[in-house]
Design a protein around this motif. Structure first.
Motif, PDB file in Angstrom:
ATOM      1  N   ILE A 144      32.283  42.649  76.612  1.00  0.00           N
ATOM      2  CA  ILE A 144      33.109  41.600  77.213  1.00  0.00           C
ATOM      3  C   ILE A 144      33.532  40.603  76.142  1.00  0.00           C
ATOM      4  CG2 ILE A 144      33.261  39.850  79.017  1.00  0.00           C
ATOM      5  CD1 ILE A 144      32.822  42.662  80.077  1.00  0.00           C
ATOM      6  N   PRO A 145      34.850  40.433  75.926  1.00  0.00           N
ATOM      7  CA  PRO A 145      35.335  39.506  74.890  1.00  0.00           C
ATOM      8  C   PRO A 145      35.453  38.078  75.414  1.00  0.00           C
ATOM      9  CG  PRO A 145      37.169  40.648  75.870  1.00  0.00           C
ATOM     10  CD  PRO A 145      35.947  41.151  76.583  1.00  0.00           C
ATOM     11  N   GLN A 146      36.147  37.224  74.673  1.00  0.00           N
ATOM     12  CA  GLN A 146      36.447  35.865  75.109  1.00  0.00           C
ATOM     13  C   GLN A 146      37.782  35.838  75.854  1.00  0.00           C
ATOM     14  OE1 GLN A 146      36.167  33.539  71.399  1.00  0.00           O
ATOM     15  NE2 GLN A 146      34.230  32.705  72.157  1.00  0.00           N
ATOM     16  N   GLY A 147      38.127  34.694  76.402  1.00  0.00           N
ATOM     17  CA  GLY A 147      39.380  34.553  77.122  1.00  0.00           C
ATOM     18  C   GLY A 147      39.811  33.098  77.189  1.00  0.00           C
ATOM     19  N   VAL A 148      41.008  32.874  77.726  1.00  0.00           N
ATOM     20  CA  VAL A 148      41.575  31.528  77.869  1.00  0.00           C
ATOM     21  C   VAL A 148      41.311  31.042  79.291  1.00  0.00           C
ATOM     22  CG1 VAL A 148      43.663  30.123  77.735  1.00  0.00           C
ATOM     23  CG2 VAL A 148      43.361  32.063  76.171  1.00  0.00           C
ATOM     24  N   ALA A 149      40.509  30.011  79.426  1.00  0.00           N
ATOM     25  CA  ALA A 149      40.158  29.507  80.755  1.00  0.00           C
ATOM     26  C   ALA A 149      41.307  28.735  81.394  1.00  0.00           C
ATOM     27  CB  ALA A 149      38.917  28.627  80.671  1.00  0.00           C
ATOM     28  N   ASP A 150      42.086  28.021  80.571  1.00  0.00           N
ATOM     29  CA  ASP A 150      43.211  27.213  81.074  1.00  0.00           C
ATOM     30  C   ASP A 150      44.474  27.667  80.357  1.00  0.00           C
ATOM     31  OD1 ASP A 150      44.984  25.353  82.009  1.00  0.00           O
ATOM     32  OD2 ASP A 150      43.891  23.589  81.282  1.00  0.00           O
ATOM     33  N   TYR A 151      45.201  28.593  80.988  1.00  0.00           N
ATOM     34  CA  TYR A 151      46.388  29.148  80.349  1.00  0.00           C
ATOM     35  C   TYR A 151      47.557  28.186  80.534  1.00  0.00           C
ATOM     36  CZ  TYR A 151      49.726  32.625  78.712  1.00  0.00           C
ATOM     37  OH  TYR A 151      50.687  33.292  77.993  1.00  0.00           O
ATOM     38  N   ASN A 152      47.753  27.341  79.528  1.00  0.00           N
ATOM     39  CA  ASN A 152      48.828  26.359  79.523  1.00  0.00           C
ATOM     40  C   ASN A 152      50.072  27.019  78.925  1.00  0.00           C
ATOM     41  OD1 ASN A 152      50.613  24.230  78.899  1.00  0.00           O
ATOM     42  ND2 ASN A 152      48.920  22.801  78.548  1.00  0.00           N
ATOM     43  N   PRO A 153      51.199  27.044  79.633  1.00  0.00           N
ATOM     44  CA  PRO A 153      52.383  27.752  79.128  1.00  0.00           C
ATOM     45  C   PRO A 153      52.922  27.201  77.816  1.00  0.00           C
ATOM     46  CG  PRO A 153      52.942  26.393  81.028  1.00  0.00           C
ATOM     47  CD  PRO A 153      51.453  26.420  80.940  1.00  0.00           C
ATOM     48  N   GLY A 190      51.520  33.503  88.751  1.00  0.00           N
ATOM     49  CA  GLY A 190      52.341  34.521  89.392  1.00  0.00           C
ATOM     50  C   GLY A 190      53.748  34.593  88.821  1.00  0.00           C
ATOM     51  N   TYR A 191      54.234  33.487  88.239  1.00  0.00           N
ATOM     52  CA  TYR A 191      55.553  33.497  87.598  1.00  0.00           C
ATOM     53  C   TYR A 191      55.604  34.464  86.414  1.00  0.00           C
ATOM     54  CZ  TYR A 191      57.476  29.537  90.224  1.00  0.00           C
ATOM     55  OH  TYR A 191      57.972  28.726  91.232  1.00  0.00           O
ATOM     56  N   LEU A 192      54.433  34.773  85.838  1.00  0.00           N
ATOM     57  CA  LEU A 192      54.396  35.671  84.679  1.00  0.00           C
ATOM     58  C   LEU A 192      54.755  37.107  85.052  1.00  0.00           C
ATOM     59  CD1 LEU A 192      51.138  34.362  82.937  1.00  0.00           C
ATOM     60  CD2 LEU A 192      53.514  33.824  82.358  1.00  0.00           C
ATOM     61  N   PHE A 254      68.483  21.347  89.460  1.00  0.00           N
ATOM     62  CA  PHE A 254      67.315  21.436  90.329  1.00  0.00           C
ATOM     63  C   PHE A 254      66.722  22.842  90.306  1.00  0.00           C
ATOM     64  CE2 PHE A 254      64.953  21.753  94.267  1.00  0.00           C
ATOM     65  CZ  PHE A 254      64.328  20.521  94.361  1.00  0.00           C
ATOM     66  N   LEU A 255      67.549  23.865  90.288  1.00  0.00           N
ATOM     67  CA  LEU A 255      67.070  25.250  90.294  1.00  0.00           C
ATOM     68  C   LEU A 255      66.350  25.612  88.998  1.00  0.00           C
ATOM     69  CD1 LEU A 255      70.097  27.054  91.992  1.00  0.00           C
ATOM     70  CD2 LEU A 255      67.893  26.451  93.003  1.00  0.00           C
ATOM     71  N   ASP A 256      66.564  24.847  87.965  1.00  0.00           N
ATOM     72  CA  ASP A 256      65.880  25.113  86.696  1.00  0.00           C
ATOM     73  C   ASP A 256      64.383  24.823  86.760  1.00  0.00           C
ATOM     74  OD1 ASP A 256      68.102  26.022  85.379  1.00  0.00           O
ATOM     75  OD2 ASP A 256      68.645  24.056  84.518  1.00  0.00           O
ATOM     76  N   ARG A 257      63.946  24.126  87.793  1.00  0.00           N
ATOM     77  CA  ARG A 257      62.523  23.787  87.874  1.00  0.00           C
ATOM     78  C   ARG A 257      61.664  24.953  88.372  1.00  0.00           C
ATOM     79  NH1 ARG A 257      61.318  19.304  92.413  1.00  0.00           N
ATOM     80  NH2 ARG A 257      62.907  18.186  91.223  1.00  0.00           N
ATOM     81  N   PHE A 258      62.262  26.009  88.888  1.00  0.00           N
ATOM     82  CA  PHE A 258      61.487  27.115  89.447  1.00  0.00           C
ATOM     83  C   PHE A 258      61.034  28.052  88.326  1.00  0.00           C
ATOM     84  CE2 PHE A 258      63.884  25.570  93.023  1.00  0.00           C
ATOM     85  CZ  PHE A 258      62.973  25.626  94.064  1.00  0.00           C
ATOM     86  N   ASN A 259      59.947  27.656  87.649  1.00  0.00           N
ATOM     87  CA  ASN A 259      59.391  28.467  86.566  1.00  0.00           C
ATOM     88  C   ASN A 259      57.931  28.086  86.350  1.00  0.00           C
ATOM     89  OD1 ASN A 259      59.327  26.156  84.627  1.00  0.00           O
ATOM     90  ND2 ASN A 259      61.557  26.326  84.815  1.00  0.00           N
ATOM     91  N   PHE A 260      57.274  28.837  85.496  1.00  0.00           N
ATOM     92  CA  PHE A 260      55.849  28.642  85.236  1.00  0.00           C
ATOM     93  C   PHE A 260      55.569  27.245  84.676  1.00  0.00           C
ATOM     94  CE2 PHE A 260      52.046  30.158  82.501  1.00  0.00           C
ATOM     95  CZ  PHE A 260      51.149  29.629  83.419  1.00  0.00           C
ATOM     96  N   ASN A 261      56.375  26.796  83.714  1.00  0.00           N
ATOM     97  CA  ASN A 261      56.137  25.498  83.091  1.00  0.00           C
ATOM     98  C   ASN A 261      56.173  24.357  84.095  1.00  0.00           C
ATOM     99  OD1 ASN A 261      56.732  27.366  81.006  1.00  0.00           O
ATOM    100  ND2 ASN A 261      57.259  25.698  79.614  1.00  0.00           N
ATOM    101  N   SER A 262      57.212  24.340  84.935  1.00  0.00           N
ATOM    102  CA  SER A 262      57.343  23.261  85.922  1.00  0.00           C
ATOM    103  C   SER A 262      56.218  23.311  86.944  1.00  0.00           C
ATOM    104  CB  SER A 262      58.694  23.360  86.626  1.00  0.00           C
ATOM    105  OG  SER A 262      59.756  23.186  85.723  1.00  0.00           O
ATOM    106  N   CYS A 263      55.854  24.508  87.362  1.00  0.00           N
ATOM    107  CA  CYS A 263      54.758  24.673  88.337  1.00  0.00           C
ATOM    108  C   CYS A 263      53.451  24.168  87.749  1.00  0.00           C
ATOM    109  CB  CYS A 263      54.647  26.134  88.745  1.00  0.00           C
ATOM    110  SG  CYS A 263      53.362  26.472  89.962  1.00  0.00           S
TER     111      CYS A 263
END
Length: 311
Positions: A144-153, A190-192, A254-263
């Motif tokens: 079992i390796p390491q991982g990213v606990a808080d995946y910040n975009p 889920g955006y990914l 306004f539609l530009d906000r629908f992405n991983f970063n904004s979420c």
């Protein structure tokens, strides 16, 4: 003489009944109380009649109800080791983490996979980085390796030990990570799915990024498109052009906000932001699971048994 004694008895009974009814009417004695009718004691050589009852004090004493104190045997039951193991070979984490499933590699293009889960009843955090799986074909089938606990975009993507909480699930695959990182899922990952191919796909149930009042000033077509959005979907350029046209800059912005970063920015502070799921990839290293039958052992960093899985 006998008449005198009888008269005294009659007076006593009468006085006693008057006393009892007086106490009952005043609340001193309740129906069902036990009453001692007579007791004689000598004071100065002459008998004295004493009438007593179990009349409670004005402030009754609380009853003692000691909490249950388990014995040493009840506090910690000795686990029963599986065949071929002794108690001394069991990990302190035995029973806390389980092997849920194992999928061997059936072809060169087919990955091998397994899943782990932490017990819901376990309230302790469990660090599983460095644990390994052993199979009949290899003592180090997977580590079992390491991982990213808080995946910040926006990064940085800092690796750390994988710490399991109660009820966490870990999906491990032998192939390379689509995003070159192992990570814990959150409400926005889920955006990914629209950028990368995950197998299985990531949960696509992202939180809302707007309220009804915010979009009320947009044209009807723009509002209808926004209200039709579900899951974790980033509008395509064609969808934006259809909903906003080329003149409605406010709708387009306004539609530009629908992405991983904004979420992520909008919901990172939510108490339920992080999901109970990790995704781990071993980078293309084949896991030697027998495609027919095998015994898989989950061992901690000291080589002690945490769980076994037989298929």
């Amino acid at each position: 003489m006998e008449k005198g004694i009888g008269f005294l008895v009659f007076l006593f009974i009468t006085a006693f009944l008057i006393y009892v009814f007086t106490q009952i009417s005043g609340g001193g004695i309740k129906w069902g109380d036990k009453i001692s009718l007579l007791s004689f004691t000598k004071i100065g050589g002459s008998p004295r009649l004493i009438i007593s009852s179990n009349i409670p004090k004005s402030q009754p004493q609380p009853q003692t109800n000691p909490s249950f104190q388990p014995t040493a045997t009840q506090e910690k039951q000795v686990p029963i080791p599986p065949n071929g193991f002794t108690v001394s070979q069991l990990s302190p984490y035995y029973g806390m983490v389980k092997i849920n499933s194992v999928r061997p590699q059936y072809s060169w293009t087919d990955p091998s996979e397994f899943t782990l889960s932490s017990n819901y009843a376990n309230t302790n955090l469990v660090d599983i980085t460095g644990w390994r799986l052993a199979s009949n074909k290899g003592a180090y089938a997977a580590i079992i390796p390491q991982g990213v606990a808080d995946y910040n975009p926006t990064g940085p993507f800092l690796d750390g030990d994988i710490i399991l909480e109660s009820g966490n699930t870990v999906y491990v695959s032998s192939i390379k990570s689509p995003i070159s990182k192992n990570f814990r899922l959150n409400k926005c990952t889920g955006y990914l799915n629209e950028q990368y191919s995950f197998n299985p796909s990531i949960q696509s149930n992202c939180p809302s990024l707007y309220n009804r009042n915010e979009i009320s000033q947009f044209n009807g077509k723009c509002q209808s498109f926004i209200l039709s959005q579900y899951g974790c979907h980033t509008p395509t350029p064609d969808e934006i052009n259809l909903a906003a046209g080329y003149q409605d800059s406010a709708c387009r912005a306004f539609l530009d906000r629908f992405n991983f970063n904004s979420c992520y920015s909008a919901h990172r502070g939510d108490s339920d932001f992080f999901l109970r799921e990790w995704r781990i990839w071993l980078g293309g290293v084949s896991i030697p699971f027998d495609p027919q039958h095998d015994r898989i052992l989950l061992l901690d960093t000291k080589g002690l048994l945490v769980d076994q899985y037989i298929y």
